[in-house]
Design a protein around this motif. Structure first.
Motif, PDB file in Angstrom:
ATOM      1  N   MET A   1       0.847  -1.193   0.000  1.00 29.09           N
ATOM      2  CA  MET A   1       0.000   0.000   0.000  1.00 29.09           C
ATOM      3  C   MET A   1       0.886   1.247   0.000  1.00 29.09           C
ATOM      4  SD  MET A   1      -2.989   1.080   2.688  1.00 29.09           S
ATOM      5  CE  MET A   1      -3.907  -0.398   2.280  1.00 29.09           C
ATOM      6  N   ALA A   2       0.520   2.225  -0.782  1.00 27.53           N
ATOM      7  CA  ALA A   2       1.270   3.480  -0.845  1.00 27.53           C
ATOM      8  C   ALA A   2       0.388   4.638  -0.396  1.00 27.53           C
ATOM      9  CB  ALA A   2       1.773   3.736  -2.265  1.00 27.53           C
ATOM     10  N   LEU A   3       0.953   5.523   0.379  1.00 29.61           N
ATOM     11  CA  LEU A   3       0.244   6.704   0.862  1.00 29.61           C
ATOM     12  C   LEU A   3       0.434   7.846  -0.130  1.00 29.61           C
ATOM     13  CD1 LEU A   3      -1.293   8.095   3.196  1.00 29.61           C
ATOM     14  CD2 LEU A   3       0.929   8.687   4.177  1.00 29.61           C
ATOM     15  N   GLN A   4      -0.639   8.542  -0.457  1.00 28.44           N
ATOM     16  CA  GLN A   4      -0.585   9.660  -1.382  1.00 28.44           C
ATOM     17  C   GLN A   4      -0.565  10.962  -0.572  1.00 28.44           C
ATOM     18  OE1 GLN A   4      -3.649   9.627  -4.341  1.00 28.44           O
ATOM     19  NE2 GLN A   4      -3.100  11.617  -5.190  1.00 28.44           N
ATOM     20  N   PRO A   5       0.607  11.621  -0.459  1.00 30.16           N
ATOM     21  CA  PRO A   5       0.703  12.821   0.381  1.00 30.16           C
ATOM     22  C   PRO A   5      -0.042  14.032  -0.165  1.00 30.16           C
ATOM     23  CG  PRO A   5       2.860  11.803   0.052  1.00 30.16           C
ATOM     24  CD  PRO A   5       1.928  11.167  -0.923  1.00 30.16           C
ATOM     25  N   ASN A   6      -0.252  14.098  -1.511  1.00 30.42           N
ATOM     26  CA  ASN A   6      -0.929  15.238  -2.153  1.00 30.42           C
ATOM     27  C   ASN A   6      -0.131  16.538  -2.070  1.00 30.42           C
ATOM     28  OD1 ASN A   6      -3.301  14.206  -3.322  1.00 30.42           O
ATOM     29  ND2 ASN A   6      -4.257  14.043  -1.316  1.00 30.42           N
ATOM     30  N   TYR A   7       1.139  16.448  -1.696  1.00 29.26           N
ATOM     31  CA  TYR A   7       1.951  17.663  -1.547  1.00 29.26           C
ATOM     32  C   TYR A   7       2.126  18.397  -2.873  1.00 29.26           C
ATOM     33  CZ  TYR A   7       5.990  20.651  -0.698  1.00 29.26           C
ATOM     34  OH  TYR A   7       6.831  21.730  -0.621  1.00 29.26           O
ATOM     35  N   PHE A   8       2.224  17.663  -3.961  1.00 32.64           N
ATOM     36  CA  PHE A   8       2.439  18.295  -5.265  1.00 32.64           C
ATOM     37  C   PHE A   8       1.262  19.179  -5.653  1.00 32.64           C
ATOM     38  CE2 PHE A   8       2.214  18.547  -9.880  1.00 32.64           C
ATOM     39  CZ  PHE A   8       3.524  18.793 -10.252  1.00 32.64           C
ATOM     40  N   PHE A   9       0.060  18.776  -5.288  1.00 34.99           N
ATOM     41  CA  PHE A   9      -1.147  19.417  -5.799  1.00 34.99           C
ATOM     42  C   PHE A   9      -1.689  20.545  -4.919  1.00 34.99           C
ATOM     43  CE2 PHE A   9      -1.068  14.950  -7.108  1.00 34.99           C
ATOM     44  CZ  PHE A   9      -0.945  15.123  -8.481  1.00 34.99           C
ATOM     45  N   GLY A  10      -1.326  20.546  -3.643  1.00 34.48           N
ATOM     46  CA  GLY A  10      -1.879  21.556  -2.744  1.00 34.48           C
ATOM     47  C   GLY A  10      -0.801  22.461  -2.181  1.00 34.48           C
ATOM     48  N   GLU A  11      -1.204  23.645  -1.746  1.00 41.29           N
ATOM     49  CA  GLU A  11      -0.265  24.589  -1.150  1.00 41.29           C
ATOM     50  C   GLU A  11      -0.142  24.260   0.337  1.00 41.29           C
ATOM     51  OE1 GLU A  11      -1.438  28.570  -1.960  1.00 41.29           O
ATOM     52  OE2 GLU A  11      -1.368  28.318  -4.143  1.00 41.29           O
ATOM     53  N   MET A  12       0.899  23.540   0.684  1.00 38.56           N
ATOM     54  CA  MET A  12       1.102  23.121   2.071  1.00 38.56           C
ATOM     55  C   MET A  12       2.584  23.118   2.389  1.00 38.56           C
ATOM     56  SD  MET A  12       0.082  19.103   1.516  1.00 38.56           S
ATOM     57  CE  MET A  12      -1.504  19.553   0.787  1.00 38.56           C
ATOM     58  N   ASP A  13       2.896  23.070   3.680  1.00 42.52           N
ATOM     59  CA  ASP A  13       4.274  23.082   4.126  1.00 42.52           C
ATOM     60  C   ASP A  13       4.968  21.790   3.731  1.00 42.52           C
ATOM     61  OD1 ASP A  13       6.516  22.667   6.288  1.00 42.52           O
ATOM     62  OD2 ASP A  13       5.977  24.799   6.381  1.00 42.52           O
ATOM     63  N   SER A  14       6.293  21.878   3.461  1.00 40.19           N
ATOM     64  CA  SER A  14       7.034  20.693   3.026  1.00 40.19           C
ATOM     65  C   SER A  14       7.131  19.638   4.125  1.00 40.19           C
ATOM     66  CB  SER A  14       8.439  21.095   2.565  1.00 40.19           C
ATOM     67  OG  SER A  14       9.153  21.734   3.600  1.00 40.19           O
ATOM     68  N   GLU A  15       6.806  20.020   5.371  1.00 39.83           N
ATOM     69  CA  GLU A  15       6.783  19.029   6.458  1.00 39.83           C
ATOM     70  C   GLU A  15       5.743  17.947   6.193  1.00 39.83           C
ATOM     71  OE1 GLU A  15       6.216  21.016  10.143  1.00 39.83           O
ATOM     72  OE2 GLU A  15       8.241  21.876  10.195  1.00 39.83           O
ATOM     73  N   ARG A  16       4.840  18.239   5.282  1.00 34.49           N
ATOM     74  CA  ARG A  16       3.814  17.255   4.902  1.00 34.49           C
ATOM     75  C   ARG A  16       4.481  15.952   4.447  1.00 34.49           C
ATOM     76  NH1 ARG A  16      -1.984  17.074   4.305  1.00 34.49           N
ATOM     77  NH2 ARG A  16      -2.478  15.500   2.759  1.00 34.49           N
ATOM     78  N   LEU A  17       5.569  16.077   3.699  1.00 39.15           N
ATOM     79  CA  LEU A  17       6.252  14.892   3.194  1.00 39.15           C
ATOM     80  C   LEU A  17       6.914  14.112   4.325  1.00 39.15           C
ATOM     81  CD1 LEU A  17       7.864  16.358  -0.053  1.00 39.15           C
ATOM     82  CD2 LEU A  17       5.927  14.791   0.100  1.00 39.15           C
ATOM     83  N   GLU A  18       7.500  14.819   5.276  1.00 39.72           N
ATOM     84  CA  GLU A  18       8.119  14.150   6.418  1.00 39.72           C
ATOM     85  C   GLU A  18       7.060  13.426   7.253  1.00 39.72           C
ATOM     86  OE1 GLU A  18      10.793  15.206  10.406  1.00 39.72           O
ATOM     87  OE2 GLU A  18      10.238  16.782   8.984  1.00 39.72           O
TER      88      GLU A  18
END
Length: 245
Positions: free
Chosen positions: A1-18
Protein backbone atom coordinates in the motif's frame (compact mmCIF):
# COMPACT_ATOMS: atom_id res chain seq x y z
CA UNK A 1 0.00 0.00 0.00
CA UNK A 2 1.27 3.48 -0.84
CA UNK A 3 0.24 6.70 0.86
CA UNK A 4 -0.59 9.66 -1.38
CA UNK A 5 0.70 12.82 0.38
CA UNK A 6 -0.93 15.24 -2.15
CA UNK A 7 1.95 17.66 -1.55
CA UNK A 8 2.44 18.30 -5.27
CA UNK A 9 -1.15 19.42 -5.80
CA UNK A 10 -1.88 21.56 -2.74
CA UNK A 11 -0.27 24.59 -1.15
CA UNK A 12 1.10 23.12 2.07
CA UNK A 13 4.27 23.08 4.13
CA UNK A 14 7.03 20.69 3.03
CA UNK A 15 6.78 19.03 6.46
CA UNK A 16 3.81 17.25 4.90
CA UNK A 17 6.25 14.89 3.19
CA UNK A 18 8.12 14.15 6.42
CA UNK A 19 4.85 13.50 8.28
CA UNK A 20 3.60 11.25 5.49
CA UNK A 21 6.90 9.39 5.46
CA UNK A 22 6.76 8.74 9.20
CA UNK A 23 3.18 7.52 8.91
CA UNK A 24 4.08 5.22 6.02
CA UNK A 25 6.98 3.69 7.94
CA UNK A 26 4.77 3.22 11.01
CA UNK A 27 2.28 1.11 9.07
CA UNK A 28 4.66 -0.61 6.64
CA UNK A 29 3.60 1.47 3.63
CA UNK A 30 5.50 3.77 1.28
CA UNK A 31 4.94 7.24 -0.14
CA UNK A 32 3.72 7.76 -3.69
CA UNK A 33 5.69 10.24 -5.79
CA UNK A 34 3.19 12.55 -7.52
CA UNK A 35 3.54 15.00 -10.40
CA UNK A 36 1.90 16.16 -13.61
CA UNK A 37 2.68 18.17 -16.74
CA UNK A 38 2.69 21.47 -14.86
CA UNK A 39 6.26 20.78 -13.79
CA UNK A 40 7.34 21.23 -17.43
CA UNK A 41 6.41 24.90 -17.41
CA UNK A 42 6.16 25.98 -13.77
CA UNK A 43 9.24 26.06 -11.53
CA UNK A 44 7.08 25.87 -8.37
CA UNK A 45 5.74 22.46 -9.35
CA UNK A 46 9.17 21.33 -10.52
CA UNK A 47 10.57 22.18 -7.09
CA UNK A 48 7.78 20.18 -5.41
CA UNK A 49 8.68 17.21 -7.61
CA UNK A 50 12.32 17.47 -6.51
CA UNK A 51 11.22 17.69 -2.87
CA UNK A 52 9.38 14.39 -3.33
CA UNK A 53 12.59 12.82 -4.64
CA UNK A 54 14.66 14.26 -1.79
CA UNK A 55 12.09 13.13 0.77
CA UNK A 56 12.40 9.56 -0.46
CA UNK A 57 16.11 9.68 0.37
CA UNK A 58 15.70 11.53 3.68
CA UNK A 59 13.00 9.20 5.00
CA UNK A 60 14.76 6.07 3.72
CA UNK A 61 11.65 4.99 1.80
CA UNK A 62 13.52 5.08 -1.51
CA UNK A 63 16.26 2.82 -0.19
CA UNK A 64 14.23 0.53 2.06
CA UNK A 65 10.63 0.80 0.92
CA UNK A 66 9.00 0.14 -2.41
CA UNK A 67 8.79 2.91 -4.99
CA UNK A 68 5.55 4.08 -6.61
CA UNK A 69 4.61 7.16 -8.61
CA UNK A 70 1.58 8.84 -10.13
CA UNK A 71 1.85 10.96 -13.27
CA UNK A 72 -0.80 13.38 -14.45
CA UNK A 73 -1.40 13.56 -18.21
CA UNK A 74 1.72 12.35 -20.08
CA UNK A 75 4.41 13.90 -17.90
CA UNK A 76 6.96 11.07 -17.96
CA UNK A 77 6.96 10.82 -21.75
CA UNK A 78 7.10 14.60 -22.18
CA UNK A 79 10.07 14.83 -19.82
CA UNK A 80 11.81 11.98 -21.61
CA UNK A 81 11.56 13.54 -25.07
CA UNK A 82 12.12 17.14 -23.97
CA UNK A 83 14.87 19.04 -25.82
CA UNK A 84 15.39 21.20 -22.73
CA UNK A 85 18.31 19.59 -20.85
CA UNK A 86 17.03 20.77 -17.47
CA UNK A 87 13.69 19.00 -18.08
CA UNK A 88 15.24 15.86 -19.54
CA UNK A 89 17.28 15.70 -16.33
CA UNK A 90 14.04 15.35 -14.33
CA UNK A 91 13.31 12.18 -16.31
CA UNK A 92 16.72 10.74 -15.48
CA UNK A 93 16.29 11.60 -11.81
CA UNK A 94 13.01 9.67 -11.83
CA UNK A 95 14.83 6.73 -13.39
CA UNK A 96 17.47 6.89 -10.67
CA UNK A 97 14.81 7.19 -7.95
CA UNK A 98 12.96 4.10 -9.18
CA UNK A 99 16.26 2.22 -9.19
CA UNK A 100 17.11 3.44 -5.70
CA UNK A 101 20.21 5.37 -6.80
CA UNK A 102 19.01 8.98 -6.71
CA UNK A 103 20.97 11.27 -4.38
CA UNK A 104 20.00 14.65 -2.98
CA UNK A 105 21.46 17.62 -4.88
CA UNK A 106 22.18 15.61 -8.02
CA UNK A 107 22.64 18.78 -10.09
CA UNK A 108 25.35 18.14 -12.69
CA UNK A 109 28.88 19.37 -12.03
CA UNK A 110 32.20 18.22 -13.50
CA UNK A 111 32.68 16.30 -10.26
CA UNK A 112 29.27 14.64 -10.69
CA UNK A 113 30.24 13.50 -14.15
CA UNK A 114 33.47 11.99 -12.87
CA UNK A 115 31.59 10.14 -10.13
CA UNK A 116 29.11 8.82 -12.70
CA UNK A 117 31.86 7.50 -14.94
CA UNK A 118 33.58 5.80 -11.98
CA UNK A 119 30.31 4.23 -10.81
CA UNK A 120 29.56 2.94 -14.31
CA UNK A 121 33.05 1.44 -14.54
CA UNK A 122 32.49 -0.26 -11.16
CA UNK A 123 29.17 -1.71 -12.37
CA UNK A 124 30.74 -2.81 -15.70
CA UNK A 125 28.50 -0.51 -17.73
CA UNK A 126 31.62 1.24 -18.98
CA UNK A 127 34.74 -0.67 -20.00
CA UNK A 128 37.54 0.17 -17.53
CA UNK A 129 40.05 1.23 -20.20
CA UNK A 130 37.43 3.35 -21.95
CA UNK A 131 36.41 4.78 -18.58
CA UNK A 132 39.98 5.91 -17.88
CA UNK A 133 39.99 7.64 -21.25
CA UNK A 134 36.76 9.47 -20.40
CA UNK A 135 38.16 10.53 -17.01
CA UNK A 136 41.24 11.93 -18.73
CA UNK A 137 39.01 13.99 -21.00
CA UNK A 138 37.22 15.31 -17.90
CA UNK A 139 40.48 16.49 -16.41
CA UNK A 140 41.03 18.59 -19.54
CA UNK A 141 37.51 20.05 -19.30
CA UNK A 142 38.05 20.96 -15.65
CA UNK A 143 41.36 22.59 -16.52
CA UNK A 144 39.67 24.71 -19.20
CA UNK A 145 37.09 25.86 -16.67
CA UNK A 146 39.80 26.74 -14.15
CA UNK A 147 41.43 28.81 -16.90
CA UNK A 148 38.13 30.68 -17.45
CA UNK A 149 37.63 29.19 -20.92
CA UNK A 150 33.97 28.06 -20.93
CA UNK A 151 33.67 28.18 -24.72
CA UNK A 152 36.60 25.82 -25.10
CA UNK A 153 35.09 23.61 -22.39
CA UNK A 154 31.85 23.44 -24.38
CA UNK A 155 33.74 22.43 -27.52
CA UNK A 156 35.60 19.72 -25.64
CA UNK A 157 32.35 18.54 -24.02
CA UNK A 158 30.75 18.19 -27.44
CA UNK A 159 33.74 16.10 -28.48
CA UNK A 160 33.24 14.01 -25.32
CA UNK A 161 29.62 13.35 -26.35
CA UNK A 162 30.59 12.49 -29.91
CA UNK A 163 33.04 9.97 -28.49
CA UNK A 164 30.58 8.13 -26.24
CA UNK A 165 28.03 8.01 -29.09
CA UNK A 166 30.57 6.83 -31.69
CA UNK A 167 29.02 3.80 -33.49
CA UNK A 168 32.35 1.97 -33.17
CA UNK A 169 32.31 2.47 -29.40
CA UNK A 170 28.72 1.24 -29.22
CA UNK A 171 29.52 -1.76 -31.44
CA UNK A 172 32.35 -2.82 -29.14
CA UNK A 173 30.12 -2.55 -26.08
CA UNK A 174 32.46 -0.11 -24.35
CA UNK A 175 29.55 1.78 -22.79
CA UNK A 176 25.95 0.75 -22.14
CA UNK A 177 23.08 2.64 -23.74
CA UNK A 178 21.70 3.72 -20.34
CA UNK A 179 25.09 5.06 -19.21
CA UNK A 180 25.57 6.98 -22.46
CA UNK A 181 22.08 8.48 -22.18
CA UNK A 182 22.53 9.70 -18.61
CA UNK A 183 26.00 11.12 -19.28
CA UNK A 184 24.56 12.88 -22.34
CA UNK A 185 21.77 14.47 -20.27
CA UNK A 186 24.15 15.74 -17.59
CA UNK A 187 26.57 17.01 -20.23
CA UNK A 188 23.82 18.93 -22.04
CA UNK A 189 22.86 20.70 -18.80
CA UNK A 190 26.49 21.73 -18.27
CA UNK A 191 26.83 22.87 -21.88
CA UNK A 192 23.73 25.03 -21.46
CA UNK A 193 25.23 26.55 -18.31
CA UNK A 194 28.61 27.26 -19.87
CA UNK A 195 27.04 28.61 -23.06
CA UNK A 196 25.14 31.29 -21.11
CA UNK A 197 21.69 30.07 -22.07
CA UNK A 198 22.50 28.82 -25.57
CA UNK A 199 23.81 32.13 -26.86
CA UNK A 200 21.42 34.52 -25.13
CA UNK A 201 23.16 37.83 -24.51
CA UNK A 202 24.18 38.80 -20.99
CA UNK A 203 22.52 42.17 -20.37
CA UNK A 204 24.78 42.91 -17.39
CA UNK A 205 28.04 42.17 -19.20
CA UNK A 206 30.59 44.94 -18.72
CA UNK A 207 28.27 47.21 -16.74
CA UNK A 208 29.33 48.95 -13.55
CA UNK A 209 27.63 48.23 -10.24
CA UNK A 210 27.61 49.19 -6.58
CA UNK A 211 27.82 46.79 -3.64
CA UNK A 212 25.98 46.97 -0.33
CA UNK A 213 28.58 44.97 1.59
CA UNK A 214 32.37 44.95 1.20
CA UNK A 215 33.89 41.77 -0.30
CA UNK A 216 35.87 39.24 1.69
CA UNK A 217 39.55 40.19 1.75
CA UNK A 218 40.45 36.91 0.02
CA UNK A 219 38.26 37.87 -2.94
CA UNK A 220 38.83 41.57 -3.72
CA UNK A 221 36.27 43.30 -5.91
CA UNK A 222 37.64 45.98 -8.21
CA UNK A 223 34.17 46.83 -9.44
CA UNK A 224 34.18 44.64 -12.52
CA UNK A 225 34.54 41.00 -11.45
CA UNK A 226 30.80 40.37 -11.16
CA UNK A 227 29.99 41.53 -14.69
CA UNK A 228 33.15 40.74 -16.68
CA UNK A 229 31.70 37.47 -18.01
CA UNK A 230 34.56 35.34 -16.69
CA UNK A 231 33.97 32.07 -14.84
CA UNK A 232 35.40 31.33 -11.42
CA UNK A 233 36.02 27.73 -12.47
CA UNK A 234 36.43 24.90 -9.97
CA UNK A 235 39.43 26.49 -8.23
CA UNK A 236 38.02 28.54 -5.35
CA UNK A 237 41.33 30.41 -4.99
CA UNK A 238 40.69 32.01 -8.38
CA UNK A 239 40.13 35.75 -7.84
CA UNK A 240 37.18 35.70 -10.24
CA UNK A 241 35.22 34.24 -7.33
CA UNK A 242 33.44 36.74 -5.11
CA UNK A 243 32.55 36.50 -1.45
CA UNK A 244 30.25 39.09 0.15
CA UNK A 245 28.96 38.45 3.66
Amino acid sequence: MALQPNYFFGEMDSERLEDAGNLSKQYGMSNELEFDDRMLTDSVFRERYIEYLNSGVETGLMQNGFRAYYQGNNAVYNLGVSKDPSLRLMYDWLYQFLNGTYTIDSSPTPETMEELVRSYVASNEINSVFGNELLYRWQIIKLLLEQNKPKEAVTYMQDFLAHIHDPAVQAQGLISASAATLLDTYAQVLIQTWSDGWGLSNLAHGLSYTISRPPNSSYPDSGKELTNGLFGGTDFSNEQWQGHV
